[in-house]
Design an enzyme around this catalytic site. Structure first.
Site, PDB file in Angstrom:
ATOM      1  N   ASP A  30      41.749 -30.467 -80.955  1.00  0.00           N
ATOM      2  CA  ASP A  30      42.864 -29.905 -81.729  1.00  0.00           C
ATOM      3  C   ASP A  30      43.179 -30.714 -82.984  1.00  0.00           C
ATOM      4  O   ASP A  30      44.327 -31.123 -83.207  1.00  0.00           O
ATOM      5  CB  ASP A  30      44.126 -29.809 -80.855  1.00  0.00           C
ATOM      6  N   GLU A 202      46.625 -18.596 -81.510  1.00  0.00           N
ATOM      7  CA  GLU A 202      47.315 -19.867 -81.311  1.00  0.00           C
ATOM      8  C   GLU A 202      46.976 -20.790 -82.482  1.00  0.00           C
ATOM      9  O   GLU A 202      46.358 -20.381 -83.466  1.00  0.00           O
ATOM     10  CB  GLU A 202      46.895 -20.501 -79.975  1.00  0.00           C
TER      11      GLU A 202
END
Length: 561
Positions: A30, A202
């Site tokens: 991420d 997302e």
């Protein structure tokens, strides 16, 4: 003339810096990339590992150095009791007017219909210094990101979780203004983007360029169908238009790519106007197809088309292992020693704990016996609270780890040794303990998919006093343990364990629901509650380029799969 042109081309190619992916090997998912002046930073998720968030530093986008864990106090991050693969998700690192901002989620549960995902903000004016106490933002969904508009206003985006059975749980991207003066979110909440047919939208990040607001998101889940989706709008609160050639990055259509699971990305512009995309990937071992190093960080060079859409430099949407570097001088860092002799009063930055600060809890000391790492026996390896455990990431398909242990157990409930683990449902543990008939001995415990086993044919008797040396060797999916009583003559314990079980994909094929990576390090338990200490004289970790060539006769071992 042709020869002169070829020589010039060869010289030019030699001058162009090449970047090899992944740039952050091992569990570093991420990525949120940021440039401040001539410095580049990447923040990555740490999930249930403490301290929270890893921040790496670079001057050239090729060579990176781990410089800090900003969430290093219990007052900032208390994960005691957090389930596996919860904790710190998807940090966002940004900078404005002399201040660094870090947004993160502390996920308390995510299995089942609900997601308890609490979003916070911390700040600092010194990225390697102390960060502030957290400011609570919201709990509507995970992957929060802060956007600093050029008019001085600040906006938070995060995905919204919809638990209702008739709805898709990934309910879109929410936008709300953040008031720095009031220290909270203010004004109306807008759902600005519901994603595409890929679903599972997302990881939102907002950017502004040439009159457009660009929204970069991830779709497809952080598994094989993972992808980067781009959308844009002239107005922040208006509907966003999806890139007509979406997705702009994915590995899904090419199972032969070395970099799989490409997605969850963020953008950076260099000092010279070049653009790069940092993104998540996974490398699958050829023997089992599992990603023991979890989700890692890679980088791609990107360009903008004439009609204002983002593309990889070669025009494709597949991640590359080798990428052309920026027009910047290469800047290397001093090589880290593979051996830590614990001579400093500060723990090596590469080590982490599970969920809580065990030094604050009184389970770790580098000063009680100078030159040694002392671990005091904590709870069992299956605990979600106070484990006495110090480990580091696996960063290669081939590695060797070794430690020297001094430990005098008095009961079978006291254990200390070398552990290879994914989480508290999946680990292999070579340790010293005590047995009524043998006295001090070595044993191996395994806990794989929640199933406990003691695979040694017979516990290994060792001297009642003095040090014992422990070693682990990993080659793709094969894990071997060794021990020595003099540090020179090593004995193989007799089993080959399946190291591929220490991966996202093992318990749930595809990896959905498991988000970390394999670790190796030192542990100590005292299930009697007496906190029996174990002293570790050193810890060595070596990445290897190829498989271990140590000959081992077939009759000398048996495979534990």
């Amino acid at each position: 003339m042709l020869l002169q042109h070829q020589n010039y081309t060869d010289q030019l190619n030699q001058r162009i810096m090449k970047i090899e992916n992944p740039i952050l090997p091992g569990f570093n998912p991420d990525p949120s990339i940021l440039r401040v002046g001539d410095d580049y930073y990447i923040a990555t998720s740490t999930f249930e590992w403490f301290p929270g968030v890893q921040i790496h530093h670079s001057k050239d986008l090729k060579n990176w150095k781990l410089i800090t864990h900003p969430l290093n106090r219990t007052s900032q991050l208390n994960m005691a009791g957090n389930p596996n693969s919860c904790g710190v998700w998807a940090p966002c690192l940004s900078y404005s007017d002399g201040t660094f901002y870090l947004i993160f989620t502390d996920v308390k549960t995510f299995r089942g219909p609900y997601k308890d995902a609490h979003n916070y903000l911390v700040t600092t004016d010194d990225i390697t210094g102390d960060w502030s106490e957290p400011t609570y933002l919201n709990s509507s969904g995970f992957d929060p990101s802060l956007f600093h508009d050029d008019d001085g206003r600040k906006w938070l985006v995060n995905m919204v979780w919809d638990h209702r059975s008739e709805k898709h749980p990934f309910g879109g991207i929410l936008l709300q203004e953040f008031s720095e003066k009031e220290g909270k979110l203010v004004g109306p909440i807008h759902n600005i983007y519901e994603g595409t047919d890929i679903k599972l939208v997302e990881a939102p990040h907002l950017y502004k360029k040439d009159g457009y607001y660009y929204l970069m998101t991830a779709e497809g889940g952080t598994v094989l169908r993972h992808a980067v989706t781009m959308a844009r709008s002239k107005n922040l609160t208006s509907p966003f238009e999806t890139d007509p050639q979406n997705p702009m990055l994915t590995s899904f259509n090419n199972p032969e790519l070395e970099l799989q699971r490409a997605g969850h990305a963020s953008l950076v512009e260099t000092q010279n106007g070049e653009w790069y995309l940092a993104h998540l990937v996974g490398r699958r071992m050829p023997t089992r197809g599992r990603c023991t190093m979890g989700r890692e960080t890679a980088i791609q060079k990107v360009t903008w088309t004439e009609d204002g859409w983002l593309r990889l430099e070669d025009g494709s949407n597949e991640p590359k292992m080798i990428v052309e570097g920026p027009d910047l001088p290469e800047h290397t860092w001093e090589q880290e020693s593979p051996r830590d002799d614990f001579d400093s009063e500060d723990l090596n930055i590469n080590f982490q704990f599970l969920r809580v600060d065990i030094e604050e809890a009184g389970l770790l000391s580098l000063t009680e016996r100078p030159g040694y790492l002392r671990l005091k026996g904590g709870e069992s390896l299956n605990s979600h609270h106070r484990q006495s455990l110090v480990v580091r990431r696996q960063q290669s398909f081939f590695y060797t780890a070794e430690t020297k242990l001094e430990f005098e157990p008095e009961t079978f409930q006291q254990m200390a040794g070398l552990i290879c683990m994914y989480d508290n449902r999946n680990y292999y543990y070579l340790h010293a303990t005590w047995h009524e008939e043998l006295g001090r001995c070595l044993d191996i415990h395994t806990f794989i998919a929640g199933e406990y086993n003691e695979p040694l044919r017979a516990r290994i008797s060792i001297n009642d006093e003095g040090p014992v040396y422990l070693r682990a060797k990993v080659d793709y999916d094969k894990l071997r343990f060794f021990y020595s009583e003099d540090g020179e003559n090593w004995t193989f314990t007799g089993q080959i364990f399946d190291a591929s079980t220490l991966s996202d994909e093992f318990e749930k094929p595809g990896g959905d629901g498991h988000f970390t990576g394999a670790f190796v390090g030192m542990a100590c338990q005292d299930l009697s509650g007496r906190k029996k200490p174990a002293d570790f004289d050193y810890f060595e970790y070596h990445n290897r380029k190829e498989m271990d060539k140590t000959p081992t006769k077939a009759e000398d071992y048996y495979y534990v799969g």
